[in-house]
Design a protein around this motif. Structure first.
Motif: not given
Length: 135
Positions: A37-38, A71, A76, A80
């Motif tokens: 991730l991400p 994510s 998070a 993104v």
């Protein structure tokens, strides 16, 4: 990568963002349960609507980019998604044989938890639209 100029435009803009991993990869790979991730997964569909022509032809390309920003948590995933937004929103891409309009954001529901791969991730889905005419 698709030969449709709309899909090429979406994927090229996303792949140009530094340190943003975008799927499918140029060789057609998709993430799995072990993918770090991400990352972003882009699904692009294209239809051709009636264009502003006298001969009543379906010449107006309308592409929908459904972008998954994935994510470990909701914050998070939104970060993104913000990078995706910076790459796409209001951009007028260069397209071979087409005259593009600015990319618009059509929908963005809240992030959601996804455990379909056996691993818990948070997926922020945003829908973008790119329209073009021949030219």
């Amino acid at each position: 990568m698709s030969d449709d100029p709309h899909a090429v435009a979406f994927l090229s803009l996303l792949r140009a963002v530094p340190n943003l991993r975008v799927f499918p990869t140029p060789d057609g790979l998709y993430p799995d349960a072990q993918t770090a991730l991400p990352y972003v997964v882009a699904w692009v569909s294209v239809r051709y609507d009636l264009g502003p022509t006298l001969d009543m032809r379906s010449s107006r390309g309308v592409a929908t980019g459904t972008i998954h920003s994935v994510s470990a948590n909701d914050t998070a995933a939104r970060v993104v998604a913000g990078r995706v937004r910076g790459a796409l929103l209001d951009v007028v891409p260069t397209m071979t044989g087409r005259r593009a309009y600015p990319i618009r954001h059509d929908d963005g529901p809240p992030a959601r938890v996804d455990e379909s791969t056996g691993r818990r991730v948070v997926d922020q889905v945003d829908v973008y639209r790119l329209e073009s005419l021949p030219g």
